[in-house]
Design an enzyme around this catalytic site. Structure first.
Site, PDB file in Angstrom:
ATOM      1  N   ARG A   1      11.493   4.174   5.208  1.00 21.03           N
ATOM      2  CA  ARG A   1      11.331   4.390   6.647  1.00 21.03           C
ATOM      3  C   ARG A   1      12.175   3.389   7.445  1.00 21.03           C
ATOM      4  NH1 ARG A   1       5.311   5.186   8.678  1.00 21.03           N
ATOM      5  NH2 ARG A   1       5.132   2.925   8.673  1.00 21.03           N
TER       6      ARG A   1
ATOM      7  N   ARG B   1      -8.063   8.132   1.963  1.00 19.85           N
ATOM      8  CA  ARG B   1      -6.721   8.140   1.367  1.00 19.85           C
ATOM      9  C   ARG B   1      -6.394   6.731   0.887  1.00 19.85           C
ATOM     10  NH1 ARG B   1      -1.130   8.507   4.040  1.00 19.85           N
ATOM     11  NH2 ARG B   1      -2.282   7.869   5.882  1.00 19.85           N
TER      12      ARG B   1
ATOM     13  N   ASN C   1       0.811  -1.227   0.000  1.00 19.74           N
ATOM     14  CA  ASN C   1       0.000   0.000   0.000  1.00 19.74           C
ATOM     15  C   ASN C   1       0.844   1.277   0.000  1.00 19.74           C
ATOM     16  OD1 ASN C   1       0.783  -0.564   2.653  1.00 19.74           O
ATOM     17  ND2 ASN C   1      -1.082   0.261   3.551  1.00 19.74           N
TER      18      ASN C   1
ATOM     19  N   GLU D   1       5.139  -3.561  12.478  1.00 17.33           N
ATOM     20  CA  GLU D   1       4.077  -2.563  12.345  1.00 17.33           C
ATOM     21  C   GLU D   1       2.925  -3.296  11.693  1.00 17.33           C
ATOM     22  OE1 GLU D   1       1.537  -0.438  10.567  1.00 17.33           O
ATOM     23  OE2 GLU D   1       3.154   0.471   9.406  1.00 17.33           O
TER      24      GLU D   1
ATOM     25  N   CYS E   1      -2.981   1.427   6.937  1.00 11.14           N
ATOM     26  CA  CYS E   1      -3.086   0.781   8.251  1.00 11.14           C
ATOM     27  C   CYS E   1      -3.567   1.750   9.323  1.00 11.14           C
ATOM     28  CB  CYS E   1      -1.743   0.174   8.642  1.00 11.14           C
ATOM     29  SG  CYS E   1      -0.366   1.310   8.485  1.00 11.14           S
TER      30      CYS E   1
ATOM     31  N   GLU F   1       8.957   3.478  14.249  1.00 10.02           N
ATOM     32  CA  GLU F   1       9.689   3.853  13.034  1.00 10.02           C
ATOM     33  C   GLU F   1       9.637   5.356  12.849  1.00 10.02           C
ATOM     34  OE1 GLU F   1       9.425  -0.116  10.312  1.00 10.02           O
ATOM     35  OE2 GLU F   1       7.849   1.364  10.001  1.00 10.02           O
TER      36      GLU F   1
END
Length: 504
Positions: free
Chosen positions: A182, A303, A174, A275, A309, A484
């Site tokens: 990241r 969005r 995504n 994550e 997530c 992160e």
């Protein structure tokens, strides 16, 4: 191998003027990237445009041998990369950032082609993605240790921070660029090397980043990419998690897959960052500015067509302003959202990633209707094609519906009516995940109470978009481990070493 883009309109497929024509051939890579070299695999797998189903290209289908070779290359590179000065690592990351900005339009087109997201969103992702490289290029020079004075006069205690080693980076479709930088920006800044396994839907972004890393002068073996099909994903993931030369696993994706990777990593007690899935509540209290809340709901929910997530999954609206909020939210959905191919300028809602994603939204909608929910707008597949779904608003939603306790990952906004603050917080916290949460209120005391009581890792107060490279990203409960981005993100790739210096 790279085919022309197709988009669908009501008359059928037609050639897109805004496709991948004219892109730099250097960025459109189809082989794996190992040890600074482009390596084909024994097999290939197709990547498709989710808007039309057209085949975009055939990509190397890496398996266990290629993955082990990438890990070996990363380990050999780590032996020298860890000794490179922080200033030099900083400089190389900055060059990589500069190249991303120079190539941002082409990188955005690749993202739109393989993920379907609208081109404006893809352009935003590229900048966001590049900013992680810029941020961690600066953080590379701020890895400080400590001197601790102990009771013993003839000793000094030192704390050093050292890179962990090889990091395996497993990323979702995504945000096919930002989820890589990241992690990788932090890892490289810390002195680690990486092996990236991108999602099977979106390998081209990871490979384009490899080309730019190479151009920036990142040494061979420091950044490696092993694309693979869904069929081989399990064995590649297991290899990365069990190889003794890998010191760290960083994964973004579903909670179910995260648990499998954790199980594999436990065998050799690897450091992990996870994550994982979310189920974000979006609470609107009676004191809220309803227009602001609707604007925030639109930004948060729709969005990337609801495929993030941290997007709102449950809208909890207090009884006093419930009807007003639902009416204005429905009007905004009808007037401000346009479903279409991501390359078309007016599009705000692209396709979902595949038909399986559409089926999940359909299932959540039909379940809710069967249990008494009302469709305010939308509610079915869009006429544009099999991967498109109408932006949908449901009212009269109750807690026993699937959409109330499962993450939808699509353009579905279910509204639950509540009476008291305690009730809203209880509903929000009933989930076994806790990534992001949002609420709208003009009551300062309520803002403090609710912000502290929500069991999530990130809270948006009167704000629907909260991600920023400077701020820590991550969740609590079954939404993950670690953080992160931000100054905290680099700690995930560092080991603390205590040195006791005696005989002074």
């Amino acid at each position: 191998q790279w085919r022309g883009m197709q988009v669908w309109d009501r008359e059928g497929p037609r050639r897109s003027a805004g496709g991948l024509a004219g892109l730099s051939a250097a960025l459109l890579r189809t082989d794996g990237f190992v040890g600074g070299r482009w390596l084909p695999a024994a097999a290939v797998f197709p990547v498709h445009d989710p808007a039309s189903g057209a085949e975009l290209g055939l990509v190397a289908d890496c398996g266990v041998p290629e993955t082990r070779a990438a890990v070996r290359a990363a380990y050999e590179a780590f032996c020298s990369w860890k000794g490179v000065s922080a200033k030099e690592r900083s400089s190389l990351l900055r060059k990589w950032y500069d190249l991303m900005i120079q190539n941002k339009d082409d990188l955005a087109k690749i993202i739109t082609a393989e993920s379907g997201k609208p081109l404006k969103e893809a352009q935003g992702e590229v900048v966001y993605s590049a900013l992680f490289l810029e941020w961690f290029s600066e953080e590379a020079r701020r890895i400080y240790g400590d001197v601790i004075y102990t009771p013993a006069r003839d000793r000094r205690a030192l704390v050093l921070k050292q890179p962990l080693g090889v990091a395996a980076v497993i990323t979702p479709w995504n945000f096919p660029s930002a989820m890589i930088t990241r992690k990788v920006g932090a890892a490289l800044a810390a002195g680690c090397t990486v092996v990236v396994k991108p999602a099977e839907h979106t390998p081209f972004s990871a490979l384009a980043l490899a080309e730019l890393a190479n151009q920036a002068g990142i040494p061979p073996g420091v950044y490696n990419v092993v694309p693979c099909s869904r069929k081989k994903a399990k064995e590649v993931g297991e290899t990365l998690c069990t190889d003794p030369l890998v010191s760290k696993i960083s994964f973004t994706g579903s909670t179910a897959t995260g648990k499998i990777l954790l199980h594999h990593a436990a065998g050799s007690v690897k450091r992990v960052s996870m994550e994982l899935g979310g189920h974000a509540p979006f609470i609107v209290f009676d004191s809220a500015n309803v227009d602001q809340a609707v604007a925030g709901a639109m930004a948060s929910k729709f969005r990337n067509s609801g495929q993030t997530c941290v997007c709102s999954n449950r809208f909890l609206v207090q009884r006093g302003i419930h009807d007003s909020f639902v009416k204005k939210f429905a009007e905004a959905i009808k007037t401000k959202l346009r479903v279409g191919n991501g390359f078309e300028e007016r599009t705000t809602q692209g396709p979902l990633i595949d038909e399986k994603a559409v089926e999940k939204v359909e299932k959540h909608v039909s379940d809710a209707i069967s249990k008494g929910a009302t469709v305010v707008t939308g509610g079915k597949r869009h006429q544009l094609g099999r991967n498109f779904f109408e932006p949908t608003l449901l009212s009269n939603v109750t807690r026993d519906m699937l959409c109330s306790h499962e993450e939808t990952f699509g353009p579905l906004a279910p509204v639950i009516k509540f009476d008291t603050e305690e009730e809203a917080v209880a509903i929000a916290n009933a989930a076994d995940v806790g990534l992001a949460g949002y609420f709208y209120s003009q009551d300062p005391a309520q803002i403090w109470r609710v912000a502290e009581r929500l069991e999530v890792g990130m809270v948006g107060v009167n704000e629907g978009l909260i991600s920023s490279v400077e701020c820590p990203f991550g969740g609590v409960k079954q939404s993950g481990l670690g953080r992160e981005g931000s100054k905290y993100g680099i700690d995930e790739y560092l080991e603390l070493k205590y040195v006791c210096f005696g005989g002074l």
